[in-house]
Design a protein around this motif. Structure first.
Motif, PDB file in Angstrom:
ATOM      1  N   GLN A   5       0.057  -7.741  -5.019  1.00 43.55           N
ATOM      2  CA  GLN A   5      -0.934  -6.672  -4.982  1.00 43.55           C
ATOM      3  C   GLN A   5      -0.265  -5.318  -4.755  1.00 43.55           C
ATOM      4  O   GLN A   5       0.547  -5.162  -3.836  1.00 43.55           O
ATOM      5  N   THR A  25      -1.538  -1.400  -4.134  1.00 43.64           N
ATOM      6  CA  THR A  25      -2.691  -0.544  -3.870  1.00 43.64           C
ATOM      7  C   THR A  25      -2.196   0.877  -3.667  1.00 43.64           C
ATOM      8  O   THR A  25      -1.329   1.120  -2.818  1.00 43.64           O
ATOM      9  N   LEU A  32       0.856  -1.187   0.000  1.00 43.72           N
ATOM     10  CA  LEU A  32       0.000   0.000   0.000  1.00 43.72           C
ATOM     11  C   LEU A  32       0.889   1.233   0.000  1.00 43.72           C
ATOM     12  O   LEU A  32       1.813   1.347   0.812  1.00 43.72           O
ATOM     13  N   THR A  89      -3.529   0.830  -9.142  1.00 44.45           N
ATOM     14  CA  THR A  89      -3.909  -0.251  -8.240  1.00 44.45           C
ATOM     15  C   THR A  89      -4.283  -1.494  -9.038  1.00 44.45           C
ATOM     16  O   THR A  89      -5.138  -1.446  -9.924  1.00 44.45           O
TER      17      THR A  89
END
Length: 127
Positions: free
Chosen positions: A122, A124, A11, A91
């Motif tokens: 991932q 983000t 993130l 994202t």
């Protein structure tokens, strides 16, 4: 055959940076054209960047030019994607891919051309 494992996702705030890594095992990564693709929620997987076997030639999707940099360290059997000036629209799950084929660079941007894929990491980006 080669196995690919991505890492480095997470993130980050908009405007920030991340560096993704793709570690290869089973066969030396220098035998493959390498690429990064990404898949955002509800969208198809799309090409992000590719790099030739010797690292001399690189290719980018238009939306990533000037912000993303693909590189490789064949001695470490690793490919990287440096992502700067990240935007919320970046994202996605990012996938590393490898192809042993010898073809024109036209194919480097084509998902179907790649034979080996990692499990994805991932990324983000918050606004």
């Amino acid at each position: 055959q080669v196995q690919l494992v991505e890492s480095g996702g997470g993130l980050v705030q908009a405007g920030g940076s991340l560096r993704l890594s793709c570690a290869a095992s089973g066969r030396t990564v220098s035998a493959y054209v390498m690429a990064w693709f990404r898949q955002a929620p509800g969208k198809e997987r799309e090409f992000a960047a590719a790099i030739s076997r010797n690292g001399v030639n690189t290719y980018y999707a238009d939306s990533m030019k000037g912000r993303f940099t693909i590189s490789r360290d064949n001695a470490k059997n690793t490919v990287y994607l440096q992502m700067d000036s990240l935007k919320p629209e970046d994202t996605a799950v990012y996938y590393c891919a490898a192809s042993p084929k010898s073809s024109s660079s036209y194919y480097y941007l084509r998902e179907y051309w790649y034979d080996y894929w990692g499990q994805g990491t991932q990324v983000t980006v918050s606004s």
